[in-house]
Design a protein around this motif. Structure first.
Motif, PDB file in Angstrom:
ATOM      1  N   GLY A  29       0.789  -1.228   0.000  1.00 32.85           N
ATOM      2  CA  GLY A  29       0.000   0.000   0.000  1.00 32.85           C
ATOM      3  C   GLY A  29       0.818   1.273   0.000  1.00 32.85           C
ATOM      4  N   CYS A  30       2.114   1.170   0.216  1.00 31.98           N
ATOM      5  CA  CYS A  30       2.967   2.354   0.208  1.00 31.98           C
ATOM      6  C   CYS A  30       3.281   2.713  -1.240  1.00 31.98           C
ATOM      7  CB  CYS A  30       4.265   2.097   0.957  1.00 31.98           C
ATOM      8  SG  CYS A  30       5.400   3.510   0.924  1.00 31.98           S
ATOM      9  N   PRO A  31       3.108   3.973  -1.636  1.00 30.31           N
ATOM     10  CA  PRO A  31       3.376   4.338  -3.018  1.00 30.31           C
ATOM     11  C   PRO A  31       4.843   4.214  -3.425  1.00 30.31           C
ATOM     12  CG  PRO A  31       2.809   6.278  -1.727  1.00 30.31           C
ATOM     13  CD  PRO A  31       2.591   5.090  -0.850  1.00 30.31           C
ATOM     14  N   ALA A  32       5.744   4.102  -2.478  1.00 26.91           N
ATOM     15  CA  ALA A  32       7.167   3.949  -2.805  1.00 26.91           C
ATOM     16  C   ALA A  32       7.589   2.482  -2.871  1.00 26.91           C
ATOM     17  CB  ALA A  32       8.029   4.670  -1.772  1.00 26.91           C
ATOM     18  N   TYR A  33       6.697   1.565  -2.517  1.00 28.94           N
ATOM     19  CA  TYR A  33       7.035   0.144  -2.478  1.00 28.94           C
ATOM     20  C   TYR A  33       7.197  -0.433  -3.878  1.00 28.94           C
ATOM     21  CZ  TYR A  33       6.593  -4.862  -1.557  1.00 28.94           C
ATOM     22  OH  TYR A  33       6.800  -6.214  -1.505  1.00 28.94           O
ATOM     23  N   THR A  34       8.280  -1.139  -4.104  1.00 26.66           N
ATOM     24  CA  THR A  34       8.470  -1.874  -5.348  1.00 26.66           C
ATOM     25  C   THR A  34       8.571  -3.348  -4.990  1.00 26.66           C
ATOM     26  OG1 THR A  34      10.882  -1.864  -5.318  1.00 26.66           O
ATOM     27  CG2 THR A  34       9.790   0.068  -6.288  1.00 26.66           C
ATOM     28  N   ASN A  57       2.978  14.011  -1.653  1.00 26.11           N
ATOM     29  CA  ASN A  57       3.001  14.918  -0.504  1.00 26.11           C
ATOM     30  C   ASN A  57       3.451  14.244   0.791  1.00 26.11           C
ATOM     31  OD1 ASN A  57       2.118  17.183  -2.005  1.00 26.11           O
ATOM     32  ND2 ASN A  57       0.045  16.380  -1.919  1.00 26.11           N
ATOM     33  N   GLY A  58       4.399  13.344   0.686  1.00 25.45           N
ATOM     34  CA  GLY A  58       4.946  12.700   1.878  1.00 25.45           C
ATOM     35  C   GLY A  58       4.089  11.585   2.440  1.00 25.45           C
ATOM     36  N   ASN A  59       3.077  11.158   1.717  1.00 25.01           N
ATOM     37  CA  ASN A  59       2.192  10.106   2.208  1.00 25.01           C
ATOM     38  C   ASN A  59       2.763   8.731   1.868  1.00 25.01           C
ATOM     39  OD1 ASN A  59      -0.045   9.013   3.416  1.00 25.01           O
ATOM     40  ND2 ASN A  59      -1.325   9.188   1.615  1.00 25.01           N
ATOM     41  N   ARG A  60       3.987   8.521   2.232  1.00 25.01           N
ATOM     42  CA  ARG A  60       4.673   7.280   1.890  1.00 25.01           C
ATOM     43  C   ARG A  60       4.587   6.323   3.069  1.00 25.01           C
ATOM     44  NH1 ARG A  60       8.169  11.411   0.911  1.00 25.01           N
ATOM     45  NH2 ARG A  60       8.000  12.184  -1.197  1.00 25.01           N
ATOM     46  N   LYS A  61       3.451   5.687   3.208  1.00 28.46           N
ATOM     47  CA  LYS A  61       3.226   4.776   4.325  1.00 28.46           C
ATOM     48  C   LYS A  61       2.487   3.547   3.817  1.00 28.46           C
ATOM     49  CE  LYS A  61       2.489   8.602   7.544  1.00 28.46           C
ATOM     50  NZ  LYS A  61       1.514   9.220   8.442  1.00 28.46           N
ATOM     51  N   PRO A  62       2.702   2.402   4.470  1.00 27.88           N
ATOM     52  CA  PRO A  62       1.907   1.224   4.130  1.00 27.88           C
ATOM     53  C   PRO A  62       0.442   1.463   4.523  1.00 27.88           C
ATOM     54  CG  PRO A  62       3.706   0.671   5.637  1.00 27.88           C
ATOM     55  CD  PRO A  62       3.703   2.143   5.482  1.00 27.88           C
ATOM     56  N   SER A  63      -0.445   0.671   3.958  1.00 24.04           N
ATOM     57  CA  SER A  63      -1.878   0.829   4.227  1.00 24.04           C
ATOM     58  C   SER A  63      -2.199   0.791   5.714  1.00 24.04           C
ATOM     59  CB  SER A  63      -2.670  -0.274   3.515  1.00 24.04           C
ATOM     60  OG  SER A  63      -2.490  -0.182   2.133  1.00 24.04           O
ATOM     61  N   TRP A  64      -1.577  -0.134   6.444  1.00 19.74           N
ATOM     62  CA  TRP A  64      -1.894  -0.265   7.871  1.00 19.74           C
ATOM     63  C   TRP A  64      -1.438   0.961   8.652  1.00 19.74           C
ATOM     64  CZ3 TRP A  64       2.604  -0.075  10.561  1.00 19.74           C
ATOM     65  CH2 TRP A  64       3.772  -0.527   9.930  1.00 19.74           C
ATOM     66  N   GLU A  65      -0.329   1.581   8.252  1.00 22.07           N
ATOM     67  CA  GLU A  65       0.157   2.769   8.953  1.00 22.07           C
ATOM     68  C   GLU A  65      -0.746   3.967   8.660  1.00 22.07           C
ATOM     69  OE1 GLU A  65       4.455   4.736  10.071  1.00 22.07           O
ATOM     70  OE2 GLU A  65       4.231   3.848   8.090  1.00 22.07           O
TER      71      GLU A  65
END
Length: 80
Positions: A29-34, A57-65
């Motif tokens: 769910g993190c937009p930076a995850y590959t 906008n810095g919303n680089r978090k997994p879905s659960w976070e």
């Protein structure tokens, strides 16, 4: 932000114990995850710190976070 080098979910057996969100879902769910690593720690650096990594906008978090759970909180919400 979970910075764990693109941690994939852990699908190993857990014998009825408890699991934390980081262990169960990793970086999903993190937009930076590959598929192989955290884009912030690989592609971002390789790109020369391209501005395109700032589009979320810095919303680089997994879905659960994003839902407010901590990495070691016992999983109670399986809808990620």
């Amino acid at each position: 932000m979970l910075r764990t080098k693109g941690q994939a979910p852990d699908y190993s057996g857990w014998n009825g114990g408890t699991r934390g969100y980081r262990q169960q879902f990793g970086c999903l769910g993190c937009p930076a995850y590959t598929a192989t690593a955290c884009g912030l720690e690989t592609h971002y650096v390789d790109s020369g710190y391209a501005g395109s990594y700032n589009t979320d906008n810095g919303n680089r978090k997994p879905s659960w976070e994003k839902k407010g759970y901590g990495p070691d909180d016992t999983v109670t919400d399986w809808a990620m």
